[in-house]
Design a protein around this motif. Structure first.
Motif, PDB file in Angstrom:
ATOM      1  N   ARG A  16      27.986  56.692  82.412  1.00  0.00           N
ATOM      2  CA  ARG A  16      28.440  56.748  81.023  1.00  0.00           C
ATOM      3  C   ARG A  16      27.767  57.937  80.361  1.00  0.00           C
ATOM      4  O   ARG A  16      26.538  58.046  80.345  1.00  0.00           O
ATOM      5  CB  ARG A  16      28.071  55.453  80.295  1.00  0.00           C
ATOM      6  N   THR A  17      28.555  58.823  79.831  1.00  0.00           N
ATOM      7  CA  THR A  17      28.017  60.032  79.221  1.00  0.00           C
ATOM      8  C   THR A  17      28.613  60.232  77.837  1.00  0.00           C
ATOM      9  O   THR A  17      29.668  59.684  77.504  1.00  0.00           O
ATOM     10  CB  THR A  17      28.330  61.279  80.073  1.00  0.00           C
ATOM     11  N   GLN A  18      27.923  61.045  77.057  1.00  0.00           N
ATOM     12  CA  GLN A  18      28.464  61.414  75.751  1.00  0.00           C
ATOM     13  C   GLN A  18      29.555  62.458  75.897  1.00  0.00           C
ATOM     14  O   GLN A  18      30.393  62.624  75.018  1.00  0.00           O
ATOM     15  CB  GLN A  18      27.335  61.941  74.853  1.00  0.00           C
ATOM     16  N   HIS A  19      29.538  63.146  77.020  1.00  0.00           N
ATOM     17  CA  HIS A  19      30.563  64.146  77.298  1.00  0.00           C
ATOM     18  C   HIS A  19      31.928  63.465  77.346  1.00  0.00           C
ATOM     19  O   HIS A  19      32.042  62.332  77.813  1.00  0.00           O
ATOM     20  CB  HIS A  19      30.268  64.825  78.642  1.00  0.00           C
ATOM     21  N   PRO A  20      32.987  64.136  76.874  1.00  0.00           N
ATOM     22  CA  PRO A  20      34.318  63.524  76.914  1.00  0.00           C
ATOM     23  C   PRO A  20      34.725  63.117  78.328  1.00  0.00           C
ATOM     24  O   PRO A  20      34.296  63.720  79.314  1.00  0.00           O
ATOM     25  CB  PRO A  20      35.232  64.630  76.374  1.00  0.00           C
ATOM     26  N   ALA A  21      35.559  62.087  78.417  1.00  0.00           N
ATOM     27  CA  ALA A  21      36.070  61.626  79.704  1.00  0.00           C
ATOM     28  C   ALA A  21      36.935  62.706  80.341  1.00  0.00           C
ATOM     29  O   ALA A  21      37.411  63.620  79.649  1.00  0.00           O
ATOM     30  CB  ALA A  21      36.878  60.347  79.510  1.00  0.00           C
ATOM     31  N   PRO A  22      37.162  62.647  81.658  1.00  0.00           N
ATOM     32  CA  PRO A  22      37.988  63.655  82.325  1.00  0.00           C
ATOM     33  C   PRO A  22      39.374  63.761  81.697  1.00  0.00           C
ATOM     34  O   PRO A  22      40.021  62.743  81.420  1.00  0.00           O
ATOM     35  CB  PRO A  22      38.078  63.138  83.764  1.00  0.00           C
ATOM     36  N   VAL A  23      39.809  64.991  81.469  1.00  0.00           N
ATOM     37  CA  VAL A  23      41.142  65.205  80.901  1.00  0.00           C
ATOM     38  C   VAL A  23      42.207  64.949  81.955  1.00  0.00           C
ATOM     39  O   VAL A  23      43.232  64.322  81.694  1.00  0.00           O
ATOM     40  CB  VAL A  23      41.267  66.641  80.352  1.00  0.00           C
ATOM     41  N   PHE A  24      41.955  65.432  83.175  1.00  0.00           N
ATOM     42  CA  PHE A  24      42.893  65.236  84.277  1.00  0.00           C
ATOM     43  C   PHE A  24      42.227  64.371  85.346  1.00  0.00           C
ATOM     44  O   PHE A  24      41.061  64.568  85.675  1.00  0.00           O
ATOM     45  CB  PHE A  24      43.316  66.577  84.880  1.00  0.00           C
ATOM     46  N   GLY A  25      42.984  63.435  85.895  1.00  0.00           N
ATOM     47  CA  GLY A  25      42.449  62.590  86.956  1.00  0.00           C
ATOM     48  C   GLY A  25      41.470  61.556  86.478  1.00  0.00           C
ATOM     49  O   GLY A  25      40.683  61.029  87.262  1.00  0.00           O
ATOM     50  N   GLY A  26      41.498  61.247  85.176  1.00  0.00           N
ATOM     51  CA  GLY A  26      40.605  60.242  84.644  1.00  0.00           C
ATOM     52  C   GLY A  26      41.255  58.872  84.633  1.00  0.00           C
ATOM     53  O   GLY A  26      42.114  58.556  85.459  1.00  0.00           O
ATOM     54  N   SER A  27      40.853  58.060  83.683  1.00  0.00           N
ATOM     55  CA  SER A  27      41.392  56.719  83.586  1.00  0.00           C
ATOM     56  C   SER A  27      42.826  56.750  83.067  1.00  0.00           C
ATOM     57  O   SER A  27      43.346  57.808  82.675  1.00  0.00           O
ATOM     58  CB  SER A  27      40.522  55.873  82.657  1.00  0.00           C
ATOM     59  N   GLN A  28      43.460  55.599  83.034  1.00  0.00           N
ATOM     60  CA  GLN A  28      44.835  55.516  82.556  1.00  0.00           C
ATOM     61  C   GLN A  28      44.919  55.972  81.106  1.00  0.00           C
ATOM     62  O   GLN A  28      44.109  55.585  80.272  1.00  0.00           O
ATOM     63  CB  GLN A  28      45.345  54.083  82.683  1.00  0.00           C
ATOM     64  N   GLY A  29      45.900  56.803  80.836  1.00  0.00           N
ATOM     65  CA  GLY A  29      46.052  57.341  79.493  1.00  0.00           C
ATOM     66  C   GLY A  29      45.384  58.687  79.292  1.00  0.00           C
ATOM     67  O   GLY A  29      45.545  59.304  78.233  1.00  0.00           O
ATOM     68  N   SER A  30      44.618  59.144  80.285  1.00  0.00           N
ATOM     69  CA  SER A  30      44.002  60.465  80.172  1.00  0.00           C
ATOM     70  C   SER A  30      45.058  61.537  80.398  1.00  0.00           C
ATOM     71  O   SER A  30      46.139  61.280  80.920  1.00  0.00           O
ATOM     72  CB  SER A  30      42.884  60.626  81.195  1.00  0.00           C
ATOM     73  N   GLY A  31      44.738  62.733  80.010  1.00  0.00           N
ATOM     74  CA  GLY A  31      45.683  63.823  80.192  1.00  0.00           C
ATOM     75  C   GLY A  31      45.740  64.682  78.948  1.00  0.00           C
ATOM     76  O   GLY A  31      44.959  64.528  78.006  1.00  0.00           O
ATOM     77  N   MET A  32      46.681  65.575  78.935  1.00  0.00           N
ATOM     78  CA  MET A  32      46.830  66.522  77.836  1.00  0.00           C
ATOM     79  C   MET A  32      48.306  66.599  77.462  1.00  0.00           C
ATOM     80  O   MET A  32      49.176  66.550  78.338  1.00  0.00           O
ATOM     81  CB  MET A  32      46.300  67.889  78.274  1.00  0.00           C
ATOM     82  N   ASP A  33      48.568  66.726  76.188  1.00  0.00           N
ATOM     83  CA  ASP A  33      49.951  66.836  75.732  1.00  0.00           C
ATOM     84  C   ASP A  33      50.608  68.073  76.348  1.00  0.00           C
ATOM     85  O   ASP A  33      49.958  69.110  76.548  1.00  0.00           O
ATOM     86  CB  ASP A  33      49.980  66.934  74.209  1.00  0.00           C
ATOM     87  N   LYS A  34      51.892  67.956  76.653  1.00  0.00           N
ATOM     88  CA  LYS A  34      52.608  69.048  77.308  1.00  0.00           C
ATOM     89  C   LYS A  34      52.552  70.343  76.505  1.00  0.00           C
ATOM     90  O   LYS A  34      52.578  71.436  77.078  1.00  0.00           O
ATOM     91  CB  LYS A  34      54.061  68.650  77.545  1.00  0.00           C
ATOM     92  N   SER A  35      52.468  70.237  75.201  1.00  0.00           N
ATOM     93  CA  SER A  35      52.415  71.437  74.365  1.00  0.00           C
ATOM     94  C   SER A  35      51.103  72.188  74.509  1.00  0.00           C
ATOM     95  O   SER A  35      50.998  73.348  74.095  1.00  0.00           O
ATOM     96  CB  SER A  35      52.629  71.061  72.897  1.00  0.00           C
ATOM     97  N   MET A  36      50.076  71.536  75.114  1.00  0.00           N
ATOM     98  CA  MET A  36      48.769  72.162  75.300  1.00  0.00           C
ATOM     99  C   MET A  36      48.522  72.614  76.729  1.00  0.00           C
ATOM    100  O   MET A  36      47.679  73.478  76.968  1.00  0.00           O
ATOM    101  CB  MET A  36      47.659  71.184  74.896  1.00  0.00           C
ATOM    102  N   VAL A  37      49.247  72.022  77.680  1.00  0.00           N
ATOM    103  CA  VAL A  37      48.997  72.308  79.100  1.00  0.00           C
ATOM    104  C   VAL A  37      49.252  73.768  79.429  1.00  0.00           C
ATOM    105  O   VAL A  37      48.494  74.405  80.171  1.00  0.00           O
ATOM    106  CB  VAL A  37      49.847  71.386  79.995  1.00  0.00           C
ATOM    107  N   GLY A  38      50.326  74.328  78.881  1.00  0.00           N
ATOM    108  CA  GLY A  38      50.663  75.717  79.177  1.00  0.00           C
ATOM    109  C   GLY A  38      49.547  76.679  78.811  1.00  0.00           C
ATOM    110  O   GLY A  38      49.192  77.569  79.589  1.00  0.00           O
TER     111      GLY A  38
END
Length: 233
Positions: free
Chosen positions: A170-192
Motif C-alpha cells: 500500500r503506497t501513497q503513490h497512485p495505483a497503476p494506470v495500466f494493468g491495475g485493478s478493475q476500473g484502472s486505465g486512462m480515458d481514450k482522449s488522454m491515451v493518444g
C-alpha cells in the motif's frame, strides 16, 4: 551516409517532441479531479518507462561484458560501452522522474516527498546507478569494468521492485494506470497524448544513447592504442 541518417533521425525526434508537447498541453483534456497538474503524467510516465528500458540495456551490456571478457575482448568492450551508455541515459531519465514526481506531489499531496515504497525504491535505483557512474569516472585499474558490471547487474534488480512496488504494498503513490485493478486505465482522449510522448521520449533517449555508445567506443579504441604504444615503447 551515416551523418545523413543521424540528421534525419534527429529531425524526426524533434518533430515527435514538438507533436508530443502539443498533444499533452493543447489536445488532452484536463483531469476531472486534478486539473492542469495532471499533465505532468505525459512526461513523468514516459520518463520512467524509458529509464527502465535503458537500465535493461545496461544490464544486458554488463552481463555481456562478464560473459565475453575472457574469450572475446572486443565483444566485451562493445558490451561494456552499451552498459555505460545505458546507465548514463537511464540516470538522466530517472532524474526527470524524481523531479516531475515531487512537482506533482506538492500540488496533489501538499508535500514534496514521502517515503512510500514507490518513491523510495526509485530513489534507491537512482543512487545505485549514480554510484555506478561515479565508479566508472573515478576508479582505475583492470578490475574497474568488472566491478562496474557487477554493480550494474545489482542495480537492475531494483527495476522490477520499483515497477511492482505499488502492487505489492500500500503506497501513497497512485495505483497503476495500466494493468491495475478493475476500473484502472486512462480515458481514450488522454491515451493518444501519452503514447505520442512515449514515442518522443524514447526516440530522444535512443538518439543520445547511440551517440554516447559511439563516443565510448572511440575512447576505448584510443585507450587501447595508447596502451599498445606504451608496450611497444
Amino acid at each position: 551516409m551515416k551523418k545523413l541518417l543521424i540528421w534525419v533521425y534527429a529531425g524526426i525526434t524533434i518533430l515527435l517532441m514538438i507533436w508530443g508537447y502539443y498533444q499533452a498541453i493543447y489536445v488532452a483534456p484536463n483531469d476531472a479531479m486534478q486539473g492542469e497538474i495532471f499533465r505532468i503524467i505525459y512526461y513523468h510516465v514516459p520518463s520512467a518507462a524509458v529509464a527502465f528500458v535503458f537500465f535493461a540495456i545496461s544490464l544486458a551490456g554488463s552481463i555481456g561484458y562478464l560473459a565475453f571478457r575472457q574469450n572475446s575482448p572486443i565483444k566485451a568492450q562493445v558490451a561494456d560501452a552499451w552498459a555505460l551508455a545505458g546507465a548514463e541515459v537511464g540516470v538522466v531519465f530517472c532524474t526527470v522522474v524524481l523531479t516531475t514526481g515531487p512537482l506533482w506531489g506538492r500540488r496533489a499531496w501538499g508535500i514534496w516527498w514521502t517515503w512510500d515504497a514507490r518513491l523510495t525504491t526509485t530513489l534507491v535505483l537512482w543512487l545505485i546507478y549514480a554510484s555506478y557512474l561515479l565508479l566508472r569516472r573515478f576508479a582505475a585499474g583492470p578490475q574497474m569494468q568488472t566491478l562496474a558490471a557487477v554493480l550494474g547487474i545489482f542495480g537492475a534488480m531494483d527495476v522490477p521492485i520499483v515497477y511492482m512496488s505499488n502492487r505489492w504494498w500500500r503506497t501513497q503513490h497512485p495505483a497503476p494506470v495500466f494493468g491495475g485493478s478493475q476500473g484502472s486505465g486512462m480515458d481514450k482522449s488522454m491515451v493518444g497524448a501519452l503514447m505520442w510522448n512515449m514515442a518522443a521520449w524514447f526516440a530522444w533517449g535512443m538518439f543520445i544513447l547511440i551517440l554516447r555508445f559511439i563516443l565510448e567506443r572511440q575512447h576505448q579504441k584510443i585507450a587501447a592504442a595508447e596502451a599498445q604504444a606504451a608496450l611497444e615503447a
